[in-house]
Motif scaffolding. Structure first.
Motif, mmCIF file in Angstrom:
data_model
loop_
_atom_site.group_PDB
_atom_site.id
_atom_site.type_symbol
_atom_site.label_atom_id
_atom_site.label_comp_id
_atom_site.label_asym_id
_atom_site.label_seq_id
_atom_site.Cartn_x
_atom_site.Cartn_y
_atom_site.Cartn_z
ATOM 1 N N ASP A 4 -43.628 -11.953 -0.351
ATOM 2 C CA ASP A 4 -44.778 -12.848 -0.304
ATOM 3 C C ASP A 4 -44.335 -14.131 0.388
ATOM 4 N N TRP A 5 -45.091 -14.591 1.370
ATOM 5 C CA TRP A 5 -44.702 -15.779 2.132
ATOM 6 C C TRP A 5 -44.488 -16.991 1.235
ATOM 7 N N ARG A 6 -45.191 -17.051 0.110
ATOM 8 C CA ARG A 6 -45.048 -18.199 -0.802
ATOM 9 C C ARG A 6 -43.704 -18.215 -1.518
ATOM 10 N N ASP A 7 -43.000 -17.063 -1.502
ATOM 11 C CA ASP A 7 -41.696 -16.973 -2.154
ATOM 12 C C ASP A 7 -40.534 -17.187 -1.181
ATOM 13 N N ALA A 8 -40.820 -17.250 0.097
ATOM 14 C CA ALA A 8 -39.756 -17.451 1.095
ATOM 15 C C ALA A 8 -39.203 -18.869 0.966
ATOM 16 N N PRO A 9 -37.930 -19.049 1.242
ATOM 17 C CA PRO A 9 -37.351 -20.393 1.167
ATOM 18 C C PRO A 9 -38.014 -21.339 2.171
ATOM 19 N N SER A 59 -49.920 -18.154 14.326
ATOM 20 C CA SER A 59 -50.759 -18.011 13.144
ATOM 21 C C SER A 59 -50.330 -19.029 12.093
ATOM 22 N N ILE A 60 -51.342 -19.540 11.401
ATOM 23 C CA ILE A 60 -51.133 -20.488 10.314
ATOM 24 C C ILE A 60 -51.558 -19.782 9.032
ATOM 25 N N THR A 61 -50.654 -19.703 8.067
ATOM 26 C CA THR A 61 -50.960 -19.094 6.780
ATOM 27 C C THR A 61 -50.904 -20.182 5.727
ATOM 28 N N SER A 62 -51.977 -20.274 4.949
ATOM 29 C CA SER A 62 -52.052 -21.268 3.872
ATOM 30 C C SER A 62 -52.541 -20.572 2.611
ATOM 31 N N SER A 63 -52.713 -21.338 1.560
ATOM 32 C CA SER A 63 -53.185 -20.757 0.304
ATOM 33 C C SER A 63 -54.618 -20.241 0.413
ATOM 34 N N THR A 64 -55.332 -20.597 1.493
ATOM 35 C CA THR A 64 -56.700 -20.115 1.669
ATOM 36 C C THR A 64 -56.800 -18.947 2.647
ATOM 37 N N GLY A 65 -55.703 -18.533 3.271
ATOM 38 C CA GLY A 65 -55.727 -17.393 4.176
ATOM 39 C C GLY A 65 -54.904 -17.611 5.424
ATOM 40 N N THR A 66 -55.052 -16.701 6.365
ATOM 41 C CA THR A 66 -54.310 -16.758 7.626
ATOM 42 C C THR A 66 -55.288 -16.895 8.782
ATOM 43 N N ARG A 67 -54.928 -17.755 9.720
ATOM 44 C CA ARG A 67 -55.774 -17.966 10.901
ATOM 45 C C ARG A 67 -54.928 -17.726 12.141
ATOM 46 N N ARG A 98 -47.328 -25.570 0.370
ATOM 47 C CA ARG A 98 -46.714 -25.201 1.646
ATOM 48 C C ARG A 98 -47.672 -24.394 2.495
ATOM 49 N N PHE A 99 -47.315 -24.242 3.757
ATOM 50 C CA PHE A 99 -48.003 -23.342 4.674
ATOM 51 C C PHE A 99 -46.962 -22.746 5.609
ATOM 52 N N ALA A 100 -47.335 -21.682 6.297
ATOM 53 C CA ALA A 100 -46.400 -21.002 7.194
ATOM 54 C C ALA A 100 -46.943 -21.021 8.621
ATOM 55 N N VAL A 101 -46.015 -21.140 9.572
ATOM 56 C CA VAL A 101 -46.362 -21.117 10.997
ATOM 57 C C VAL A 101 -45.564 -19.990 11.637
ATOM 58 N N SER A 102 -46.278 -19.036 12.230
ATOM 59 C CA SER A 102 -45.624 -17.887 12.860
ATOM 60 C C SER A 102 -45.943 -17.841 14.344
ATOM 61 N N VAL A 103 -44.911 -17.600 15.140
ATOM 62 C CA VAL A 103 -45.038 -17.380 16.577
ATOM 63 C C VAL A 103 -44.147 -16.184 16.897
ATOM 64 N N ALA A 104 -44.676 -15.231 17.627
ATOM 65 C CA ALA A 104 -43.919 -14.033 17.975
ATOM 66 C C ALA A 104 -42.579 -14.404 18.623
ATOM 67 N N GLY A 105 -41.527 -13.749 18.169
ATOM 68 C CA GLY A 105 -40.203 -13.974 18.734
ATOM 69 C C GLY A 105 -39.459 -15.164 18.163
ATOM 70 N N GLU A 106 -40.056 -15.870 17.200
ATOM 71 C CA GLU A 106 -39.422 -17.039 16.577
ATOM 72 C C GLU A 106 -39.418 -16.858 15.064
ATOM 73 N N PRO A 107 -38.456 -17.463 14.377
ATOM 74 C CA PRO A 107 -38.485 -17.383 12.919
ATOM 75 C C PRO A 107 -39.721 -18.107 12.370
ATOM 76 N N THR A 108 -40.305 -17.563 11.332
ATOM 77 C CA THR A 108 -41.452 -18.215 10.695
ATOM 78 C C THR A 108 -40.994 -19.502 10.030
ATOM 79 N N LEU A 109 -41.791 -20.552 10.189
ATOM 80 C CA LEU A 109 -41.524 -21.824 9.527
ATOM 81 C C LEU A 109 -42.331 -21.871 8.227
ATOM 82 N N TYR A 110 -41.695 -22.243 7.136
ATOM 83 C CA TYR A 110 -42.343 -22.430 5.837
ATOM 84 C C TYR A 110 -42.273 -23.914 5.528
ATOM 85 N N LEU A 111 -43.387 -24.606 5.750
ATOM 86 C CA LEU A 111 -43.395 -26.066 5.757
ATOM 87 C C LEU A 111 -44.141 -26.640 4.555
#
Length: 125
Positions: A4-9, A59-67, A98-111
């Motif tokens: 679960d993205w919310r459990d990632a460091p 893509s931006i993933t937050s507690s309300t969903g992914t866009r 927190r929220f997550a930022v994903s871009v293909a080919g890059e590590p996901t950021l958990y901010l």
């Protein structure tokens, strides 16, 4: 990797805010992610990434969903420009912790959803 993205460091680093009257920005870490209010009253999201060409998905993933967003490759990374009232900005600012930022080919950021993001968004509105 966490199931679960919310459990990632959380990505190491912190937010900083800077404003100059006509524009403002919040920078995470050493420039890994930037939220900037432009003079045109748009908000630019910049995810530092390896150089590439063409349209890039972010893509931006937050507690309300992914866009899913479509970004443009620049020498500094992937850029997405949004109207200041776009709902994904509120989702980032008010996500539970927190929220997550994903871009293909890059590590996901958990901010972390710190006040610096909200301040930039409000500066633009």
């Amino acid at each position: 990797m966490a199931e679960d993205w919310r459990d990632a460091p959380q990505t190491p680093g912190s937010w900083s805010y800077a404003g100059n009257g006509s524009a403002s920005g919040a920078t995470f870490g050493n420039g890994q992610f930037i939220v900037q209010c432009d003079t045109a009253r748009t908000v630019t999201l910049l995810r530092a990434a390896a150089p590439r060409a063409g349209a890039i998905g972010m893509s931006i993933t937050s507690s309300t969903g992914t866009r899913a967003l479509t970004g443009t490759a620049t020498p500094r990374g992937v850029v997405v420009t949004l109207p200041a009232r776009d709902s994904v900005l509120d989702a980032m600012a008010f996500s539970r912790g927190r929220f997550a930022v994903s871009v293909a080919g890059e590590p996901t950021l958990y901010l972390p959803s710190w006040t610096e993001i909200s301040r930039v968004i409000e500066d633009c509105r």
